[in-house]
Design an enzyme around this catalytic site. Structure first.
Site, PDB file in Angstrom:
ATOM      1  N   THR A 195       0.816  -1.214   0.000  1.00 30.41           N
ATOM      2  CA  THR A 195       0.000   0.000   0.000  1.00 30.41           C
ATOM      3  C   THR A 195       0.845   1.258   0.000  1.00 30.41           C
ATOM      4  O   THR A 195       0.464   2.274  -0.583  1.00 30.41           O
ATOM      5  CB  THR A 195      -0.928   0.003   1.234  1.00 30.41           C
ATOM      6  OG1 THR A 195      -1.805  -1.130   1.158  1.00 30.41           O
ATOM      7  CG2 THR A 195      -1.761   1.261   1.310  1.00 30.41           C
ATOM      8  N   THR A 237       1.091  -4.054   4.352  1.00 26.32           N
ATOM      9  CA  THR A 237       0.785  -4.317   5.757  1.00 26.32           C
ATOM     10  C   THR A 237       0.100  -5.657   6.011  1.00 26.32           C
ATOM     11  O   THR A 237       0.121  -6.154   7.137  1.00 26.32           O
ATOM     12  CB  THR A 237      -0.098  -3.199   6.341  1.00 26.32           C
ATOM     13  OG1 THR A 237      -1.311  -3.115   5.592  1.00 26.32           O
ATOM     14  CG2 THR A 237       0.624  -1.860   6.299  1.00 26.32           C
TER      15      THR A 237
END
Length: 362
Positions: free
Chosen positions: A51, A131
């Site tokens: 991300t 993540t």
């Protein structure tokens, strides 16, 4: 805040010159020799995607974006403050969503990071990562790297194109921590949302919110205030943290270990199916403090006896300790995903029963 237009326009090639020797030709390298400052520490940033390198169609889109869309050159260029605290070198190791990271990829990453840390001119390493599985990579690095130098794994919960994207400040904080002499001797660290945490214990606790990486029982190592790291404790490592030397380990020597989830009325046949599919080890995400159904335990006992399957019990709760077992081993404080990599590495190293019990339950 970095604008979408700026982020998408920073893909120009940067000068490839620096006092740090180049990585293998298969990797893309980003350096800016014009901004080199001899008084700053040299920090190498290994980018893997995620991300933090994500891009969306609009600045208010924080889900459904493309992870790993931007290169490490763009990430570095978008945070010029990096040159105030370091001489950053970007290495584009991979550019994928973290769900695509495999044990083979981690082995290669570990070797490259170790090689970089072994250079006297390198003062620290940062790994950018998605993540979703960041804690697994950070844990793997923590138990396979041997160094006093700071290693920081960092990610973001919002793509780089989002309003108030957290990636730029997270990256700056990660590099600042890696450049800090106070960060030495603390093992691999995770830095997001102004917090500094131990990779050994930290886990993702919330699927969407930026304040997600925590270790509830063990706490944080420190905090960042005005991009300055403040550590709460003197340098120390988790008690009993193992080390596995994987410099000569081939990817095929890391055995398959599968995770089974515990629930009411679980199907005992799933364990046998996993072993039939090639698993040499199983991690059971047990109920409560690692409990498993009676039929399920009987099935596991047969697999241990007949196939030599290594079985570790962890827990599906957020935290807690799983102690010694009559069947298999308790995972201690390790959650299932961290117990899985520990078991894989132990099997690869040829650990016997007593070594396994000491590793997991001591």
């Amino acid at each position: 805040m970095v604008s979408v237009k700026l982020l998408l326009s920073l893909g120009a090639s940067l000068a490839l010159a620096s006092p740090i020797s180049p990585p293998p030709n298969s990797l893309l390298l980003t350096r800016d020799v014009a901004q080199f400052n001899a008084s700053h520490p040299n920090i190498t940033i290994f980018a893997t995607g995620g991300t933090i390198a994500g891009s969306a169609g609009s600045s208010d889109q924080t889900t459904g974006y493309q992870a790993g869309a931007l290169g490490v050159d763009i990430l570095i260029k978008a945070v010029p403050q990096l040159w105030n605290v370091s001489n950053p070198t970007g290495v584009q190791f991979a550019n994928v969503g973290s769900s695509e990271i495999t044990p083979a990829i981690l082995l290669n990453l570990t070797r490259l990071v170790q090689q970089e840390l072994d250079k006297p001119e390198c003062q620290g390493v940062v790994v950018t990562h998605g993540t979703d599985t960041l804690e697994e990579t950070a844990f793997f690095l923590d138990v396979t790297l041997r160094t006093e130098k700071p290693v920081v794994v960092v990610g973001a919960m919002r793509p780089a194109t989002a309003i108030s994207a957290d990636g730029p400040i997270n990256l700056l904080e990660a590099v600042t921590v890696a450049a800090s002499p106070a960060a030495r001797g603390r093992g691999v660290m995770v830095v997001l949302n102004d917090r500094i945490a131990s990779a050994y214990y930290t886990t993702k606790t919330q699927a969407n919110a930026p304040d997600t990486f925590k270790s509830y029982e063990q706490g944080f190592l420190g905090y960042l205030l005005n991009i300055k790291p403040i550590f709460y404790f003197s340098p120390a490592l988790p008690v009993g943290k193992p080390y596995f030397n994987v410099t000569e380990t081939a990817a095929e020597l890391l055995p398959q270990v599968d995770i089974l989830y515990g629930y009411q009325g679980l199907d005992p046949k799933l364990a046998a199916a996993a072993v039939a599919g090639g698993a040499r080890g199983l991690v059971c995400t047990g109920m409560g403090a690692g409990s498993w159904t009676a039929p399920g335990q009987q099935a596991l006992a047969r697999l241990i006896t007949e196939h030599g399957t290594a079985v570790v019990f962890s827990r599906r709760t957020m935290d807690g300790y799983v102690g010694s077992r009559q069947v298999g081993y308790g995972a201690g404080f390790l959650n299932p995903q961290k117990a899985r990599y520990t078991l894989m590495l132990a099997l690869s190293a040829g650990y016997g029963d007593e070594q396994m019990r000491t590793l997991f339950e001591s």
